[in-house]
Design a protein around this motif. Structure first.
Motif, PDB file in Angstrom:
ATOM      1  N   MET A 155       5.653  -6.299  -4.596  1.00  0.00           N
ATOM      2  CA  MET A 155       5.322  -4.705  -4.237  1.00  0.00           C
ATOM      3  C   MET A 155       5.292  -5.120  -1.948  1.00  0.00           C
ATOM      4  O   MET A 155       3.872  -5.564  -1.874  1.00  0.00           O
ATOM      5  N   LEU A 205      -0.760   3.658 -10.759  1.00  0.00           N
ATOM      6  CA  LEU A 205      -0.346   4.513 -11.538  1.00  0.00           C
ATOM      7  C   LEU A 205      -0.617   5.482 -12.688  1.00  0.00           C
ATOM      8  O   LEU A 205      -0.791   5.259 -13.445  1.00  0.00           O
ATOM      9  N   GLY A 251      -4.343  -1.343 -14.405  1.00  0.00           N
ATOM     10  CA  GLY A 251      -2.799  -0.924 -15.001  1.00  0.00           C
ATOM     11  C   GLY A 251      -2.874  -0.579 -15.701  1.00  0.00           C
ATOM     12  O   GLY A 251      -3.328   1.187 -15.587  1.00  0.00           O
ATOM     13  N   PRO A 252      -2.144  -0.403 -17.549  1.00  0.00           N
ATOM     14  CA  PRO A 252      -2.208   0.199 -17.955  1.00  0.00           C
ATOM     15  C   PRO A 252      -3.268   0.995 -18.195  1.00  0.00           C
ATOM     16  O   PRO A 252      -3.210   2.040 -19.075  1.00  0.00           O
ATOM     17  N   LEU A 288       9.273   4.814  -7.614  1.00  0.00           N
ATOM     18  CA  LEU A 288       9.546   3.916  -7.768  1.00  0.00           C
ATOM     19  C   LEU A 288      10.734   3.307  -7.415  1.00  0.00           C
ATOM     20  O   LEU A 288      11.632   2.605  -7.404  1.00  0.00           O
ATOM     21  N   ILE A 341       8.179   1.881  -4.403  1.00  0.00           N
ATOM     22  CA  ILE A 341       7.036   2.453  -4.782  1.00  0.00           C
ATOM     23  C   ILE A 341       6.649   1.891  -3.216  1.00  0.00           C
ATOM     24  O   ILE A 341       6.062   1.076  -2.527  1.00  0.00           O
ATOM     25  N   ARG A 380       1.394 -13.959   1.099  1.00  0.00           N
ATOM     26  CA  ARG A 380       1.490 -14.842   0.422  1.00  0.00           C
ATOM     27  C   ARG A 380       2.565 -16.293  -0.188  1.00  0.00           C
ATOM     28  O   ARG A 380       2.286 -16.819  -0.588  1.00  0.00           O
ATOM     29  N   GLU A 384       3.756  -9.301 -10.121  1.00  0.00           N
ATOM     30  CA  GLU A 384       2.772  -9.412 -10.319  1.00  0.00           C
ATOM     31  C   GLU A 384       1.636  -8.668  -9.528  1.00  0.00           C
ATOM     32  O   GLU A 384       0.856  -8.092  -9.900  1.00  0.00           O
ATOM     33  N   ASP A 385       2.696  -7.416 -10.355  1.00  0.00           N
ATOM     34  CA  ASP A 385       2.129  -5.837 -10.341  1.00  0.00           C
ATOM     35  C   ASP A 385       2.004  -5.363 -11.693  1.00  0.00           C
ATOM     36  O   ASP A 385       3.144  -5.949 -12.090  1.00  0.00           O
ATOM     37  N   ASP A 386       1.229  -5.078 -12.131  1.00  0.00           N
ATOM     38  CA  ASP A 386       1.562  -3.891 -13.721  1.00  0.00           C
ATOM     39  C   ASP A 386       2.287  -3.309 -13.562  1.00  0.00           C
ATOM     40  O   ASP A 386       3.252  -2.814 -14.179  1.00  0.00           O
ATOM     41  N   HIS A 387       2.584  -2.691 -12.247  1.00  0.00           N
ATOM     42  CA  HIS A 387       3.424  -1.490 -12.351  1.00  0.00           C
ATOM     43  C   HIS A 387       4.342  -1.792 -13.249  1.00  0.00           C
ATOM     44  O   HIS A 387       5.708  -0.920 -13.895  1.00  0.00           O
TER      45      HIS A 387
END
Lengths: 609, 294
Positions: free
Chosen positions: A1, A70, A122-123, A264, A268, A501, B91-94
């Motif tokens: 992202m 999210l 996260g989730p 998305l 995103i 990165r 890398e991202d949870d989404h």
């Protein structure tokens, strides 16, 4: 992202209008002009739906994309707006006022329910957002007097601009298009502003953001409030457009998923992405719904699901990601700078051991550490640690692994609260303060790096440094200017537009220092900035630290590279098993038998005694 | 008093039902570290297949276990192989969240396309017969679910503790890289585990189908509670899920009776939010399940 989008891609300094901006403008204008030109009820309905979803998704993206939380419960805010609008409408209040009432309620609800959820990752944040949606839906079914319960609510028949209810489609289209423009403008402004940088920084690395002085909870609360308020206003509009609302439709999980999905698919975390996603998908599904009718019940949802899976697997950065990759392969590939390229470093390379004549003298105490104690369960990590740091001084902090050096740093930068003892920092006002959290420490001029580098991976080198620079500069352009200047000073100039990165470990360590230097700290804590980098980079790092010292910054450096410790430090503190076992000039300390013993063991010390 | 006992027993039976749905979810999370938002739709798929087998072939619903469980195992393994595996290093949870959310959306609507919006009633073959236990009574089907849940928990524990594959699974769950270095085929373990979790929910589907009408959105109804149960019991803990399910079953039943049936969901989700926020490791969780905290 990745966070940079078309606007920052073409460069802020020039403000040039490239083809992506033109294409985006054309798309935006066509959302209004096509339906007005065709003047067909169904076409208008489709475009109203596109604008509505694009706006909702853009608003969602402020929390879901920029802040990276999210939420699949954003229908809560849309529903609150809808109910506020309808309830007030039936009491005789125009929705033009009702939408602001809804926005205010939604902003408060958003902040109240998000605050305890920020520590969920996260989730689990997602699950909590779904749970809140369910609770609110159940409650709205229960409190029938206010919401009409499962039977829903109808608005009284009142037409005209005052009531936002029309016989024709075009006034609704104008309103929702206007709201889309406002939402896009808000998202765009946030993304470019200090708030936007802070949100993305918090998303990428919370601790590094806190070290850069970001009040992470506060910025996320602001984001949630803005996002919920916008969603609520759109909810009010939609309720007037539908003229009928019910809990199952207003607080729907599927609806929340759709909002997030458009973001998305479009990309995103980008400003333009949600609009692209909605503009691509809504027409297909609205057409399928209209032309296939009841025989295709579930078809549009099925298409959504499949498209979502396909994007996740093959284009996780969405349409914007693909556009960016296309744009990049088209032009810039050739000018990729080499990683080892060196930039200017101000300090004279020969000034290592001898004190610089221009160097400001060592002044009074700036940091006082008194009786610091910290226990992790049964382990006494620091024991009665006392020391002071004077202005303009370089204090080396050495000790074997596990001595408690990093824990000490965490306590003197606010990341960890000591069990006993206090840390006082002298502010610019000349008074000593005892801050308790990283942001307050930063406010007094404390900057720190992390032993394990913590870059904001999805940001460019320039954007990483800007997060630090925003601490001094509130305007985006000033911050960018300051960041560039710092980057060149740290030898990162050629890498300004590289994503963090992709940097080597030496580059990341320099980036870590550059980010904190952009904050213009008065006290700098450096945690092993030379560990694991090659000999050339060590030389460069030493020069860098000398140049920092010469600007009058007080430095505490944890370091294992003895060459650096010896040549840089005015004074050295040795920590072993949580206790200060020696303190003094570097030459003296390394000969201290206690120190030799701590590093090399009793037998070695005896053999040389 | 009898009423109270009956409410209590209903709660326990409901708990057994929640447990059997939640076990697969917690198994998948504990090992693959992915929250499967499509878990409820796996249940829904299993229930529809059970309904088809029972109505078309006239078999006892429990007989369809021979087909449904292997079928669900394959579906789970395939999901892991095709959908989750390529995203394991994201890398991202989404990305992972959207993947299973997308799967869930697709499955719900596919069921809607195939079976329409009507509900499908699986013949109950006498599984709704009340059994009297002293002054209170339960449906035979409910009792079987409760017993099956206990057996499933015990069997999984035995398998994970004592078999070679079970040890490999636990190793992967505890440290993926270390397990890989020890020669465990991690991708295969993931596929196996996801399949196993889906097979568990397949068993649940067979047992639940005769008692509850099947519809395209039945999964959402059960899975939200399953998430509550799993978080309450400590993510990844199978016995935790069982006891968490009993707690939630009792809460659901008691609050439905004493507070009002329309508010019991609010109570259950309220507890969920409290646990998530105040004690995210779950009621019985240990520190090692704190992986979801920052």
């Amino acid at each position: 992202m990745s966070i940079s989008d078309i606007h920052s891609q073409t460069g802020m300094n020039t403000r040039s209008i490239g083809w992506p901006q033109v294409a985006f403008g054309v798309l935006l204008a066509s959302l209004l002009l096509i339906p007005l030109g065709i003047d067909n009820a169904f076409v208008s309905h489709v475009f109203i739906t596109i604008c509505l979803f694009a706006a909702l998704s853009t608003a969602w993206n402020i929390v879901g994309g920029f802040a990276g939380q999210l939420s699949l419960g954003h229908a809560v805010f849309y529903g609150i707006g809808g109910y506020a609008g309808v309830i007030l409408f039936n009491l005789g209040v125009t929705p033009w006022i009702g939408m602001f009432v809804g926005a205010a309620v939604a902003a408060v609800v958003g902040m109240v329910i998000s605050y305890p959820c920020f520590r969920l990752k996260g989730p689990f944040y997602t699950l909590a957002s779904i749970a809140f949606l369910e609770v609110i839906r159940v409650l709205s079914l229960h409190f029938k007097d206010m919401t009409g319960g499962a039977t829903g609510m109808m608005i009284d028949l009142r037409l005209g601009w005052t009531w936002m209810v029309f016989r024709e489609r075009w006034p609704s289209l104008l309103i929702v298009f206007g709201m889309l423009l406002v939402t896009l403008a808000v998202a765009w402004a946030i993304r470019r502003s200090r708030l936007g940088f802070y949100l993305v920084a918090t998303r990428e690395r919370e601790s590094a953001a806190r070290a850069a002085g970001v009040r992470t909870v506060r910025v996320r609360l602001v984001a949630v409030a803005i996002s919920s308020a916008l969603c609520a206003m759109l909810g009010t509009f939609h309720a007037m457009y539908l003229t009928y609302i019910e809990p199952a439709a207003m607080f729907s999980l599927a609806f929340s998923i759709q909002i997030a999905m458009f973001a998305l698919i479009g990309g995103i975390g980008t400003v333009a992405g949600p609009l692209l996603g909605a503009a691509l998908l809504v027409p297909i599904t609205e057409w399928a719904r209209a032309s296939l009718g009841a025989s295709a019940l579930g078809l549009h949802g099925f298409v959504y699901g499949i498209v979502l899976i396909a994007f996740v697997l093959f284009m996780p950065n969405g349409i914007m990601g693909a556009i960016r990759r296309f744009a990049r392969s088209g032009g810039k590939a050739a000018v990729e700078p080499a990683q080892t390229e060196t930039g200017p470093i101000v300090a004279p390379a020969n000034a290592v051991a001898a004190p610089d004549p221009d160097r400001p003298g060592i002044g009074q105490d700036i940091l006082k550490v008194e009786n610091l104690n910290k226990r992790f369960g049964g382990l006494h990590v620091t024991r009665d640690v006392n020391f002071t740091l004077r202005e303009g001084e370089v204090l080396g902090l050495i000790g074997p692994n596990g001595a408690g050096k990093t824990t000490l740093f965490n306590m003197i930068s606010g990341f960890m609260t000591p069990d006993e003892g206090k840390v006082s920092l002298r502010g610019v006002d000349g008074q000593f303060h005892q801050p308790t959290n990283p942001a307050d420490f930063a406010a007094l001029g404390m900057g720190r790096t992390f032993q394990i580098v913590q870059p904001f991976a999805a940001m460019t080198v320039e954007e990483n440094i800007m997060v630090g620079a925003f601490y001094r500069h509130h305007d985006e352009r000033d911050a960018r200017e300051a960041a560039r200047e710092t980057a060149w000073r740290m030898g990162l100039g050629p890498l300004l537009n590289a994503e963090a990165r992709g940097l080597t470990i030496g580059g990341l360590k320099r980036l870590e220092v550059a980010r904190v230097m952009a904050m213009q700290p008065r006290v700098l804590l450096l945690d092993e900035v030379m560990a694991g980098i090659n000999q050339t980079d060590v030389r460069r790092a030493i020069d860098l630290m000398l140049s920092i010292r010469d600007t009058g910054v007080s430095i505490i450096a944890i370091e294992h590279v003895m060459q650096a410790v010896m040549s840089l430090s005015d004074r050295v503190i040795v920590l072993a098993s949580g206790e200060v076992i020696a303190e003094g000039r570097p030459q003296d300390v390394v000969r201290d038998p206690h120190v030799v013993e701590a590093y090399l063991g009793k037998e070695f010390a005896h053999a040389h005694a | 008093m009898t009423t109270f006992l009956q409410v209590l027993l209903n709660g326990l039976m409901l708990g057994g039902l929640f447990a059997i749905v939640a076990i697969g979810l917690t198994l998948i999370f504990g090992i693959v570290k992915v929250v499967n938002f499509a878990h409820g739709e796996f249940l829904m798929a299993g229930m529809f297949v059970t309904w088809l087998i029972t109505t078309r072939l006239g078999l006892h619903p429990y007989a369809s276990v021979i087909i449904v469980v292997p079928m669900m195992f394959l579906l789970g393994a395939l999901t892991q192989r095709v959908l989750i595996q390529p995203l394991m290093s994201a890398e991202d949870d989404h990305v992972q969240i959207f993947a299973t959310v997308g799967l869930s959306t697709a499955m719900i609507n596919l069921a809607l396309l195939i079976f329409g919006a009507d509900i499908a009633n699986t013949p109950n073959f006498g599984l709704r017969t009340p059994i009297e236990i002293g002054p209170v009574r339960v449906l035979s089907g409910q009792l079987y679910i409760f017993i099956a849940a206990i057996i499933l928990v015990a069997a999984l524990q035995l398998f994970l503790k004592n078999s070679q594959t079970g040890r490999a699974i636990r190793a992967v769950a505890q440290h993926r890289v270390a397990a890989e270095l020890m020669g465990v085929n991690v991708p295969r373990i993931y596929i196996l585990s996801f399949g196993l979790g889906a097979a568990c929910v397949g068993l649940a589907a067979v047992l639940i189908a005769p008692l509850y009408p099947t519809s395209s959105n039945i999964g959402t109804y059960f899975v939200l509670t399953a998430f509550v149960v799993v978080v309450l019991g400590g993510l990844g803990s199978i016995p935790g899920a069982f006891f968490g399910a009993l707690v939630i079953g009792l809460v659901d039943s008691l609050s439905g009776f004493y507070i009002g049936s329309d508010l019991r969901e609010a109570v259950v989700f309220g507890i969920f939010l409290l646990i998530l926020i105040l004690k995210p490791s779950g009621l019985f969780g240990k520190r090692m399940t704190l992986s979801h905290l920052s």
